[in-house]
Write a protein that holds these residues in place. Structure first.
Motif, PDB file in Angstrom:
ATOM      1  N   PRO A   1       0.704  -1.450  -0.049  1.00  0.00           N
ATOM      2  CA  PRO A   1       0.063  -0.159   0.149  1.00  0.00           C
ATOM      3  C   PRO A   1       0.879   1.369  -0.069  1.00  0.00           C
ATOM      4  N   ALA A   2       0.140   2.389  -0.367  1.00  0.00           N
ATOM      5  CA  ALA A   2       0.987   3.699  -0.375  1.00  0.00           C
ATOM      6  C   ALA A   2       1.550   4.111   0.954  1.00  0.00           C
ATOM      7  N   ASP A   3       0.805   3.718   2.012  1.00  0.00           N
ATOM      8  CA  ASP A   3       1.209   4.107   3.216  1.00  0.00           C
ATOM      9  C   ASP A   3       2.555   3.526   3.710  1.00  0.00           C
ATOM     10  N   ARG A   4       3.135   2.557   3.024  1.00  0.00           N
ATOM     11  CA  ARG A   4       4.583   2.246   3.002  1.00  0.00           C
ATOM     12  C   ARG A   4       5.371   3.101   2.457  1.00  0.00           C
ATOM     13  N   LEU A   5       5.294   4.095   1.704  1.00  0.00           N
ATOM     14  CA  LEU A   5       5.955   5.023   1.130  1.00  0.00           C
ATOM     15  C   LEU A   5       6.006   6.351   1.633  1.00  0.00           C
ATOM     16  N   GLN A   6       6.829   7.362   1.481  1.00  0.00           N
ATOM     17  CA  GLN A   6       6.519   8.598   1.684  1.00  0.00           C
ATOM     18  C   GLN A   6       5.529   9.240   0.570  1.00  0.00           C
ATOM     19  N   VAL A   7       4.575   9.751   0.854  1.00  0.00           N
ATOM     20  CA  VAL A   7       3.448  10.286  -0.028  1.00  0.00           C
ATOM     21  C   VAL A   7       3.430  11.889   0.297  1.00  0.00           C
ATOM     22  N   ASN A   8       3.793  12.749  -0.611  1.00  0.00           N
ATOM     23  CA  ASN A   8       3.609  14.232  -0.609  1.00  0.00           C
ATOM     24  C   ASN A   8       2.574  14.628  -1.745  1.00  0.00           C
ATOM     25  N   GLY A   9       1.580  15.509  -0.920  1.00  0.00           N
ATOM     26  CA  GLY A   9       0.628  15.717  -1.975  1.00  0.00           C
ATOM     27  C   GLY A   9      -0.761  15.292  -1.490  1.00  0.00           C
ATOM     28  N   ASP A  10      -1.866  15.114  -2.402  1.00  0.00           N
ATOM     29  CA  ASP A  10      -2.862  14.479  -2.023  1.00  0.00           C
ATOM     30  C   ASP A  10      -3.174  13.084  -2.377  1.00  0.00           C
ATOM     31  N   ALA A  11      -2.865  12.396  -1.319  1.00  0.00           N
ATOM     32  CA  ALA A  11      -2.774  11.087  -1.409  1.00  0.00           C
ATOM     33  C   ALA A  11      -3.843  10.243  -1.862  1.00  0.00           C
ATOM     34  N   GLU A  12      -5.277  11.060  -1.714  1.00  0.00           N
ATOM     35  CA  GLU A  12      -6.461  10.395  -2.272  1.00  0.00           C
ATOM     36  C   GLU A  12      -6.408  10.123  -4.004  1.00  0.00           C
ATOM     37  N   VAL A  13      -5.613  10.657  -4.684  1.00  0.00           N
ATOM     38  CA  VAL A  13      -5.478  10.750  -6.139  1.00  0.00           C
ATOM     39  C   VAL A  13      -4.884   9.295  -6.390  1.00  0.00           C
ATOM     40  N   LEU A  14      -4.229   8.869  -5.617  1.00  0.00           N
ATOM     41  CA  LEU A  14      -3.476   7.389  -5.966  1.00  0.00           C
ATOM     42  C   LEU A  14      -4.661   6.174  -6.070  1.00  0.00           C
ATOM     43  N   ASP A  15      -5.882   6.620  -5.582  1.00  0.00           N
ATOM     44  CA  ASP A  15      -6.769   5.548  -5.690  1.00  0.00           C
ATOM     45  C   ASP A  15      -7.306   5.597  -7.447  1.00  0.00           C
ATOM     46  N   ARG A  16      -7.194   6.967  -7.618  1.00  0.00           N
ATOM     47  CA  ARG A  16      -7.772   7.201  -9.144  1.00  0.00           C
ATOM     48  C   ARG A  16      -6.630   6.783 -10.005  1.00  0.00           C
ATOM     49  N   TYR A  17      -5.294   6.866  -9.558  1.00  0.00           N
ATOM     50  CA  TYR A  17      -4.245   6.308 -10.413  1.00  0.00           C
ATOM     51  C   TYR A  17      -4.326   4.631 -10.596  1.00  0.00           C
ATOM     52  N   GLY A  18      -4.688   4.034  -9.476  1.00  0.00           N
ATOM     53  CA  GLY A  18      -4.969   2.434  -9.508  1.00  0.00           C
ATOM     54  C   GLY A  18      -6.164   2.390 -10.339  1.00  0.00           C
ATOM     55  N   ALA A  19      -7.075   3.100 -10.531  1.00  0.00           N
ATOM     56  CA  ALA A  19      -8.075   2.882 -11.591  1.00  0.00           C
ATOM     57  C   ALA A  19      -7.847   3.053 -12.821  1.00  0.00           C
ATOM     58  N   LEU A  20      -7.054   3.861 -13.149  1.00  0.00           N
ATOM     59  CA  LEU A  20      -6.755   4.508 -14.543  1.00  0.00           C
ATOM     60  C   LEU A  20      -5.665   3.748 -15.124  1.00  0.00           C
ATOM     61  N   VAL A  21      -4.558   3.104 -14.204  1.00  0.00           N
ATOM     62  CA  VAL A  21      -3.486   2.482 -14.547  1.00  0.00           C
ATOM     63  C   VAL A  21      -3.369   1.260 -13.823  1.00  0.00           C
ATOM     64  N   PRO A  22      -4.207   0.028 -13.774  1.00  0.00           N
ATOM     65  CA  PRO A  22      -4.198  -0.927 -13.211  1.00  0.00           C
ATOM     66  C   PRO A  22      -3.022  -1.909 -13.337  1.00  0.00           C
ATOM     67  N   PRO A  23      -2.456  -2.636 -12.355  1.00  0.00           N
ATOM     68  CA  PRO A  23      -1.219  -3.304 -12.635  1.00  0.00           C
ATOM     69  C   PRO A  23      -1.924  -4.573 -13.543  1.00  0.00           C
ATOM     70  N   VAL A  24      -0.800  -5.067 -14.137  1.00  0.00           N
ATOM     71  CA  VAL A  24      -1.370  -6.263 -15.378  1.00  0.00           C
ATOM     72  C   VAL A  24      -0.839  -7.429 -14.724  1.00  0.00           C
TER      73      VAL A  24
END
Length: 60
Positions: free
Chosen positions: A37-60
Protein backbone atom coordinates in the motif's frame (compact mmCIF):
# COMPACT_ATOMS: atom_id res chain seq x y z
CA UNK A 1 2.22 13.02 -12.16
CA UNK A 2 -0.86 15.00 -13.09
CA UNK A 3 -4.43 13.84 -13.58
CA UNK A 4 -6.41 15.34 -16.47
CA UNK A 5 -9.75 13.60 -16.99
CA UNK A 6 -9.05 9.99 -17.88
CA UNK A 7 -5.38 10.67 -18.71
CA UNK A 8 -2.34 10.30 -16.49
CA UNK A 9 0.37 12.29 -18.26
CA UNK A 10 3.83 11.92 -16.77
CA UNK A 11 6.02 14.98 -16.83
CA UNK A 12 9.65 15.55 -16.04
CA UNK A 13 9.30 19.22 -15.16
CA UNK A 14 9.78 20.44 -11.63
CA UNK A 15 6.38 22.14 -11.45
CA UNK A 16 3.68 21.24 -8.95
CA UNK A 17 2.09 17.83 -9.20
CA UNK A 18 -0.94 16.18 -7.63
CA UNK A 19 1.02 13.56 -5.70
CA UNK A 20 4.60 12.40 -5.38
CA UNK A 21 5.80 9.09 -3.97
CA UNK A 22 9.24 8.42 -2.55
CA UNK A 23 10.80 5.12 -1.54
CA UNK A 24 13.36 2.62 -2.66
CA UNK A 25 13.19 1.37 -6.22
CA UNK A 26 11.88 -1.96 -4.90
CA UNK A 27 9.17 -0.27 -2.83
CA UNK A 28 8.02 1.87 -5.76
CA UNK A 29 7.82 -1.13 -8.09
CA UNK A 30 5.94 -3.14 -5.48
CA UNK A 31 3.46 -0.29 -5.11
CA UNK A 32 2.97 -0.01 -8.88
CA UNK A 33 2.27 -3.73 -9.06
CA UNK A 34 -0.23 -3.48 -6.19
CA UNK A 35 1.90 -5.53 -3.79
CA UNK A 36 2.27 -2.89 -1.05
CA UNK A 37 0.00 0.00 0.00
CA UNK A 38 0.98 3.65 -0.44
CA UNK A 39 1.27 4.12 3.32
CA UNK A 40 4.55 2.17 3.15
CA UNK A 41 6.00 5.01 1.04
CA UNK A 42 6.59 8.69 1.63
CA UNK A 43 3.57 10.43 0.10
CA UNK A 44 3.71 14.16 -0.68
CA UNK A 45 0.56 15.83 -1.94
CA UNK A 46 -2.99 14.53 -2.26
CA UNK A 47 -2.81 10.84 -1.35
CA UNK A 48 -6.45 10.34 -2.40
CA UNK A 49 -5.50 10.63 -6.08
CA UNK A 50 -3.57 7.37 -5.75
CA UNK A 51 -6.90 5.51 -5.81
CA UNK A 52 -7.70 7.21 -9.12
CA UNK A 53 -4.27 6.26 -10.46
CA UNK A 54 -4.96 2.63 -9.55
CA UNK A 55 -8.25 2.77 -11.44
CA UNK A 56 -6.74 4.43 -14.53
CA UNK A 57 -3.53 2.40 -14.64
CA UNK A 58 -4.27 -1.02 -13.11
CA UNK A 59 -1.39 -3.47 -12.64
CA UNK A 60 -1.29 -6.20 -15.25
Amino acid sequence: MHFEGDDVPLTDDSGPCDVELAGTASELMLFLWGRIPADRLQVNGDAEVLDRYGALVPPV
